[in-house]
Design a protein around this motif. Structure first.
Motif, short mmCIF file in Angstrom:
data_model
loop_
_atom_site.label_atom_id
_atom_site.label_comp_id
_atom_site.label_asym_id
_atom_site.label_seq_id
_atom_site.Cartn_x
_atom_site.Cartn_y
_atom_site.Cartn_z
N LEU A 94 26.01 45.20 -29.09
CA LEU A 94 24.95 45.55 -29.54
C LEU A 94 24.26 46.89 -29.07
CD1 LEU A 94 22.90 42.49 -28.95
CD2 LEU A 94 24.19 42.60 -30.60
N THR A 95 24.89 47.43 -28.62
CA THR A 95 24.17 48.76 -27.86
C THR A 95 24.73 50.06 -28.91
OG1 THR A 95 26.05 49.65 -27.31
CG2 THR A 95 24.14 48.41 -25.77
N VAL A 96 24.32 51.34 -28.67
CA VAL A 96 24.27 52.45 -29.73
C VAL A 96 25.85 53.52 -29.34
CG1 VAL A 96 22.46 52.38 -30.84
CG2 VAL A 96 22.81 54.32 -28.86
N LYS A 97 26.04 52.39 -27.96
CA LYS A 97 26.89 53.11 -27.70
C LYS A 97 28.21 52.06 -27.10
CE LYS A 97 29.00 55.69 -23.08
NZ LYS A 97 28.33 55.85 -21.66
N LEU A 98 28.99 51.80 -26.66
CA LEU A 98 29.94 50.75 -26.84
C LEU A 98 30.25 50.50 -25.30
CD1 LEU A 98 32.53 49.25 -28.56
CD2 LEU A 98 33.78 50.54 -27.41
N ALA A 99 29.55 49.12 -25.27
CA ALA A 99 29.93 48.55 -24.04
C ALA A 99 30.68 48.80 -23.21
CB ALA A 99 28.17 46.94 -23.79
N PRO A 100 30.68 48.46 -22.05
CA PRO A 100 32.00 48.27 -20.90
C PRO A 100 32.56 46.89 -21.48
CG PRO A 100 30.07 49.06 -19.45
CD PRO A 100 29.28 48.24 -20.97
N ILE A 101 31.84 45.74 -21.55
CA ILE A 101 32.48 44.42 -21.80
C ILE A 101 33.18 44.92 -23.46
CG2 ILE A 101 30.33 43.18 -23.35
CD1 ILE A 101 32.61 41.40 -21.65
N ALA A 102 32.56 45.76 -23.98
CA ALA A 102 33.53 45.02 -24.83
C ALA A 102 34.78 46.36 -25.53
CB ALA A 102 32.52 46.80 -26.54
N ALA A 103 34.39 46.78 -24.49
CA ALA A 103 36.02 47.70 -24.37
C ALA A 103 37.14 47.21 -24.03
CB ALA A 103 35.79 48.87 -23.40
N GLU A 104 36.61 45.96 -22.54
CA GLU A 104 37.37 45.06 -21.97
C GLU A 104 37.72 44.24 -22.66
OE1 GLU A 104 35.13 43.89 -18.57
OE2 GLU A 104 34.31 45.59 -17.94
N VAL A 115 34.68 43.46 -34.12
CA VAL A 115 32.98 43.37 -35.57
C VAL A 115 31.83 43.65 -34.76
CG1 VAL A 115 31.70 41.79 -36.77
CG2 VAL A 115 34.45 41.15 -36.57
N LEU A 116 31.50 44.65 -35.00
CA LEU A 116 30.09 45.52 -35.37
C LEU A 116 28.94 44.63 -35.62
CD1 LEU A 116 30.99 49.42 -34.52
CD2 LEU A 116 30.93 48.08 -32.63
N VAL A 117 28.21 44.67 -34.64
CA VAL A 117 26.52 43.72 -35.44
C VAL A 117 25.81 44.34 -35.03
CG1 VAL A 117 25.82 41.64 -35.83
CG2 VAL A 117 28.45 41.33 -35.81
N GLY A 118 24.88 44.46 -35.88
CA GLY A 118 23.46 45.47 -35.67
C GLY A 118 23.05 46.74 -36.14
N SER A 119 22.33 46.92 -35.84
CA SER A 119 21.18 47.58 -37.33
C SER A 119 21.85 49.17 -36.47
CB SER A 119 19.90 48.67 -37.01
OG SER A 119 19.45 48.76 -37.67
N ASN A 120 22.19 50.13 -36.97
CA ASN A 120 22.36 51.54 -36.97
C ASN A 120 23.43 51.56 -35.97
OD1 ASN A 120 20.54 52.99 -38.34
ND2 ASN A 120 19.07 52.85 -36.89
N VAL A 121 24.74 50.74 -35.93
CA VAL A 121 26.06 50.18 -34.94
C VAL A 121 26.77 51.36 -35.72
CG1 VAL A 121 25.07 48.67 -33.44
CG2 VAL A 121 26.41 48.54 -36.08
#
Length: 201
Positions: free
Chosen positions: A4-14, A33-39
């Motif tokens: 959900l963050t505008v920067k890739l979260a550590p868990i996402a990279a994992e 899959v990127l889900v959110g606003s302004n992602v």
């Protein structure tokens, strides 16, 4: 995979690192899959961490996490793309979303995995998770597709970031209906504000 963050979260990279190894063993490509606003701006970052394709669901109604809207968005992407494996983080959002998504897709989910691998014979995902308060581990698999698992933070190793990696970015409009979002985000006012309101009554 979802964050959900505008920067890739550590868990996402994992998750991308784990997914890349699973996809290789299955002979498939890895999608994120990127889900959110302004992602949309972080789609290239997902490619740099191993995704071959990134599906972007960018909608102002997805600015804040709401179970109904995010469940609808992810379900629609899954039904369009038909993945065989879905990985999510064992985070507050992952714990909330995953069981509901599994129910919608008529499959099962294994929560809090610490290891994932592919069985060479069956090509099913083997999911290792702690049991009995962490004193033992169990390995299980799911006969139904998609196979869904949440992954404990720091249990997987991300790939080294490579900004030269190329891939496909696909925008998906899921058409979230505001009326379908039953649960609303509630942030109570601070105590001083409530006292001031009472004082004016």
């Amino acid at each position: 995979m979802k964050w959900l963050t505008v920067k890739l979260a550590p868990i996402a990279a994992e998750l991308l690192g784990a997914g890349s190894r699973l996809a290789h063993d299955m002979g498939q490509e890895l999608s994120a899959v990127l889900v959110g606003s302004n992602v949309a701006a972080i789609a290239q970052e997902a490619l740099a961490f191993g995704a071959n394709k990134v599906y972007v669901v960018d909608d102002p109604l997805l600015k804040d996490y709401m179970t109904d809207s995010y469940l609808t968005a992810v379900e629609k992407v899954v039904k369009q793309t038909l993945p065989s494996v879905i990985l999510l983080g064992q985070t507050p959002i992952g714990r909330d979303l995953t069981p509901r998504l599994a129910f919608r897709l008529n499959t099962a989910a294994t929560m809090d995995c610490v290891a994932l691998s592919i069985d060479p014979a069956s090509k099913r995902m083997l999911q290792t998770k702690p049991v009995f308060g962490g004193n033992a581990q169990v390995v299980q698999y799911c006969d139904a597709d998609p196979q869904i698992a949440t992954v404990r933070s720091k249990a997987m190793v991300p790939l080294a970031r490579d900004d030269s990696r190329k891939g496909e970015i696909v925008n998906i409009a899921v058409g979230i209906d505001p009326a379908s979002v039953r649960a609303k985000d509630y942030r109570p006012q601070d105590r001083s504000s409530r006292r001031n309101q009472v004082g004016r009554c």
